[in-house]
Design an enzyme around this catalytic site. Structure first.
Site, PDB file in Angstrom:
ATOM      1  N   GLY A 147       0.813  -1.218   0.000  1.00 44.26           N
ATOM      2  CA  GLY A 147       0.000   0.000   0.000  1.00 44.26           C
ATOM      3  C   GLY A 147       0.843   1.261   0.000  1.00 44.26           C
ATOM      4  N   GLY A 148       0.549   2.141   0.958  1.00 40.55           N
ATOM      5  CA  GLY A 148       1.279   3.402   1.046  1.00 40.55           C
ATOM      6  C   GLY A 148       2.772   3.200   1.250  1.00 40.55           C
ATOM      7  N   GLY A 376      15.258  10.402 -34.864  1.00 41.39           N
ATOM      8  CA  GLY A 376      14.727  11.006 -33.643  1.00 41.39           C
ATOM      9  C   GLY A 376      15.634  10.718 -32.461  1.00 41.39           C
ATOM     10  CB  ALA A 377      17.467   7.703 -31.383  1.00 40.77           C
TER      11      ALA A 377
HETATM   12  C1  HXC Z   1      -2.801  -3.629  10.462  1.00 40.22           C
HETATM   13  C2  HXC Z   1      -1.271  -5.202   9.853  1.00 40.22           C
HETATM   14  C3  HXC Z   1      -1.217  -4.696   8.548  1.00 40.22           C
HETATM   15  C4  HXC Z   1      -2.041  -3.574   8.249  1.00 40.22           C
HETATM   16  C5  HXC Z   1       0.137  -6.338   8.668  1.00 40.22           C
HETATM   17  N1  HXC Z   1      -0.416  -6.221   9.879  1.00 40.22           N
HETATM   18  N2  HXC Z   1      -0.350  -5.422   7.842  1.00 40.22           N
HETATM   19  N3  HXC Z   1      -2.062  -4.674  10.790  1.00 40.22           N
HETATM   20  N4  HXC Z   1      -2.816  -3.077   9.238  1.00 40.22           N
HETATM   21  N5  HXC Z   1      -2.053  -3.014   7.044  1.00 40.22           N
HETATM   22  C6  HXC Z   1      -0.151  -7.045  11.053  1.00 40.22           C
HETATM   23  C7  HXC Z   1      -0.684  -8.431  10.903  1.00 40.22           C
HETATM   24  O1  HXC Z   1      -2.021  -8.482  11.269  1.00 40.22           O
HETATM   25  C8  HXC Z   1       0.200  -9.195  11.892  1.00 40.22           C
HETATM   26  O2  HXC Z   1      -0.265  -8.929  13.192  1.00 40.22           O
HETATM   27  C9  HXC Z   1       1.535  -8.484  11.743  1.00 40.22           C
HETATM   28  O3  HXC Z   1       1.235  -7.210  11.182  1.00 40.22           O
HETATM   29  C10 HXC Z   1       2.474  -9.209  10.809  1.00 40.22           C
HETATM   30  O4  HXC Z   1       1.789  -9.487   9.596  1.00 40.22           O
HETATM   31  P1  HXC Z   1       1.895 -10.898   8.874  1.00 40.22           P
HETATM   32  O5  HXC Z   1       0.831 -10.941   7.854  1.00 40.22           O
HETATM   33  O6  HXC Z   1       1.933 -11.994   9.890  1.00 40.22           O
HETATM   34  O7  HXC Z   1       3.333 -10.773   8.229  1.00 40.22           O
HETATM   35  P2  HXC Z   1       3.857 -11.346   6.862  1.00 40.22           P
HETATM   36  O8  HXC Z   1       3.436 -12.769   6.701  1.00 40.22           O
HETATM   37  O9  HXC Z   1       5.300 -11.008   6.804  1.00 40.22           O
HETATM   38  O10 HXC Z   1       3.069 -10.544   5.717  1.00 40.22           O
HETATM   39  C11 HXC Z   1       3.293  -9.157   5.569  1.00 40.22           C
HETATM   40  C12 HXC Z   1       2.243  -8.586   4.581  1.00 40.22           C
HETATM   41  C13 HXC Z   1       0.824  -8.901   5.111  1.00 40.22           C
HETATM   42  C14 HXC Z   1       2.428  -9.222   3.210  1.00 40.22           C
HETATM   43  C15 HXC Z   1       2.522  -7.096   4.491  1.00 40.22           C
HETATM   44  O11 HXC Z   1       0.763  -8.544   6.471  1.00 40.22           O
HETATM   45  C16 HXC Z   1      -0.246  -8.166   4.386  1.00 40.22           C
HETATM   46  O12 HXC Z   1      -0.617  -8.558   3.251  1.00 40.22           O
HETATM   47  N6  HXC Z   1      -0.780  -7.117   4.987  1.00 40.22           N
HETATM   48  C17 HXC Z   1      -1.825  -6.315   4.378  1.00 40.22           C
HETATM   49  C18 HXC Z   1      -1.224  -5.542   3.263  1.00 40.22           C
HETATM   50  C19 HXC Z   1      -2.166  -4.636   2.574  1.00 40.22           C
HETATM   51  O13 HXC Z   1      -2.953  -5.017   1.720  1.00 40.22           O
HETATM   52  N7  HXC Z   1      -2.083  -3.346   2.939  1.00 40.22           N
HETATM   53  C20 HXC Z   1      -2.782  -2.349   2.202  1.00 40.22           C
HETATM   54  C21 HXC Z   1      -2.963  -1.247   3.035  1.00 40.22           C
HETATM   55  S1  HXC Z   1      -3.801  -0.015   2.137  1.00 40.22           S
HETATM   56  P3  HXC Z   1      -0.152 -10.012  14.359  1.00 40.22           P
HETATM   57  O14 HXC Z   1      -0.875  -9.369  15.492  1.00 40.22           O
HETATM   58  O15 HXC Z   1      -0.795 -11.248  13.829  1.00 40.22           O
HETATM   59  O16 HXC Z   1       1.341 -10.182  14.586  1.00 40.22           O
HETATM   60  C22 HXC Z   1      -2.778   1.307   2.118  1.00 40.22           C
HETATM   61  C23 HXC Z   1      -3.403   2.538   1.554  1.00 40.22           C
HETATM   62  C24 HXC Z   1      -2.405   3.433   0.923  1.00 40.22           C
HETATM   63  O17 HXC Z   1      -1.700   1.280   2.551  1.00 40.22           O
HETATM   64  C25 HXC Z   1      -2.949   4.066  -0.274  1.00 40.22           C
HETATM   65  C26 HXC Z   1      -1.954   4.183  -1.361  1.00 40.22           C
HETATM   66  C27 HXC Z   1      -2.420   5.052  -2.480  1.00 40.22           C
END
Ligand code: HXC
Length: 481
Positions: A147-148, A376-377
């Protein structure tokens, strides 16, 4: 998880900062910040620092703003306070006119914080954009970033990623599965292979965090603290051996060997080496002075320019121009890659970015035509007409609208229809009358014809002369391409 990835996880966030910053130089700010969310049972999880360590430090004696996300704390996810801490680093860097380095390891917007997390990212993106072209911004991707946590790096100047154990994607594999039913591993979705070869998001790849930190220090060594300060000088070093070009003008060679034979030994740091390989870009030094090198690579697509090469080159030219790093362009290209795919994908619009970037650049701009500069290049690759300060060509260089075969077939279509055997003679005429290397120098499209062995000293002398060139301090941002 691979053992390298495990080793990386074991290097905690403070150790990462110690690996990057000068010993004892890190000064932390906001260490006691905590989120104030109560929903989802978050009131029971309020770690101090909120998952990011922020402050400033020196690197090689030069001050930088620094932040490091901690994936061991709420997954390094970004909530309101976490974001406020990063924005504060960015604002301080803007005020102090110093670079910013981010060590990223975050799952993106903290889901439990909802809009407050998204607005936090909005504020970071805005600050990234406001700093762009004013202070260098570097992002190191040291874990799984989503994401961000990948959009902010994309707004910065240089992205360095670990080969294993790091990922970059807008949405993680679970979301992909839920939306598209596609089963994909984190590596397939956003591993270093994807981002170095295909997407071009990543500039440099490192096998270990220590190497990533070294690369960050190296990148900073070519850049000034801000667009208002001078580019640092280094000790001059002797160049490598300049290879002779192949006798056959159609034989490929590796332009990186030519670069190594011109610049200070060991100074060439290639960026985006595996993406758009037909255009080589990177920082180097000539007699201690930092330069940005842009060179056609005859080893890939015969050095032709295409959409990816144009975008890669354009952003690098703008980066160098923003920070006062002179440009050295090495030309050997027969033109833009023709074809329906390039046209329909927008080579006109995207090739224009490179044209625009060179045209507007105010840093000292030098060009050496090694072998071919067609069509052009020829114009795009920092020609005299686009504003190059000096264009040199090697004795056998050919500069023309197009190569001899294509030109003869078009210009003499009727004659060849009547007498195909005249082709060889007509080609010889064209080569003599249009492509002879003295012609560009006669009409000042090239300033001088130089021998290959003179290249380094001629470039060095011209750079010295142009060092006092007056240029505006703030030029422009470094818009993502
Ligand atoms: C809250 C989160 C989190 C999130 C991870 N965690 N991402 N908590 N918000 N976005 C937490 C998990 O719940 C977990 O908590 C701990 O962090 C570790 O995550 P894991 O999944 O166990 O780790 P890993 O297997 O290494 O995987 C990492 C990951 C996965 C691939 C990043 O966590 C994931 O897919 N997260 C979501 C990613 C996502 O889609 N984010 C989009 C956000 S939108 P516990 O308590 O179990 O340890 C965004 C908007 C921005 O960012 C806009 C841009 C224009």
């Amino acid at each position: 998880m691979t053992s390298v990835a495990q080793q990386i996880r074991d290097i905690d966030v403070r150790r990462r900062i110690d690996m990057l910053a000068d010993p004892g130089s890190f000064l932390e700010f906001g260490s006691r910040a905590r989120h104030r969310v109560t929903a989802f049972g978050m009131d029971a999880k309020r770690p101090v620092g909120d998952g990011v360590v922020t402050g400033n430090a020196t690197i090689g004696g030069r001050p930088v703003g620094l932040y490091a996300q901690d994936s061991a704390v709420l997954g390094g996810s970004l909530g309101e306070m976490h974001a406020a801490k990063i924005v504060s680093v960015l604002r301080q860097a803007e005020r102090a006119r110093i670079p910013v380095v981010g060590l990223l390891d975050s799952g993106g917007a903290r889901i439990q914080e909802g809009l407050a997390a998204l607005d936090g990212y909005g504020a970071i993106f805005r600050a990234n954009a406001q700093l762009s072209g004013r202070v260098p911004q570097l992002s190191l991707i040291l874990g799984s970033c989503a994401g961000g946590a990948v959009y902010s790096p994309a707004l910065t100047d240089v992205v360095i990623m670990l080969r294993d154990g790091a990922h970059m994607f807008l949405t993680g594999p679970q979301v992909v599965k839920a939306v598209t039913f596609e089963d994909v591993t984190p590596g397939e979705l956003g591993g270093s292979e994807v981002h170095t070869r295909q997407s071009g998001v990543v500039h440099l790849v490192a096998d270990h965090p220590a190497e990533a930190m070294d690369l960050a220090r190296r990148v900073l060594s070519y850049l000034p603290d801000s667009c208002w300060s001078e580019v640092p000088m280094a000790e001059p070093a002797a160049p490598g051996v300049l290879p002779a070009l192949p006798d056959n003008p159609r034989t490929a060679y590796d332009v990186r060997q030519v670069i190594d034979g011109i610049v200070d030994g060991g100074s060439f740091l290639e960026l985006q080496a595996r993406f758009a390989r037909n255009l080589v870009i990177g920082f180097a030094r000539i007699e201690g002075r930092a330069v940005g090198v842009v060179a056609n690579q005859p080893q890939a697509l015969a050095g032709a320019l295409d959409i990816s090469a144009s975008e890669k080159g354009a952003r690098f030219v703008r980066l160098c121009d923003a920070f006062g790093v002179p440009l050295v362009t090495l030309v050997d290209t027969s033109g833009f890659l023709p074809g329906t795919k390039q046209e329909s994908n927008g080579v006109i619009r995207k090739g224009a970015k490179l044209l625009y970037a060179f045209s507007e650049a105010t840093v000292p701009r030098l060009t050496v035509v090694l072998r071919k500069a067609f069509g052009g290049a020829y114009i795009v690759m920092n020609s005299k007409s686009l504003g190059a300060d000096a264009v040199f060509c090697w004795p056998r260089a050919q500069m023309a609208v197009m190569g001899v075969e294509g030109a003869v077939d078009i210009v003499y279509r009727r004659e060849l229809g009547r007498d195909p055997s005249a082709r060889q003679d007509l080609m010889a005429d064209y080569e003599r009358e249009v492509m002879a290397s003295h012609l560009p120098a006669e009409r000042l499209s090239a300033d001088e014809i130089i021998e290959p062995w003179q290249t380094r000293s001629v470039l060095a002398a011209t750079l010295r002369t142009l060092a006092s060139a007056v240029r505006p301090r703030f030029r422009h941002d470094n818009l993502p391409q």
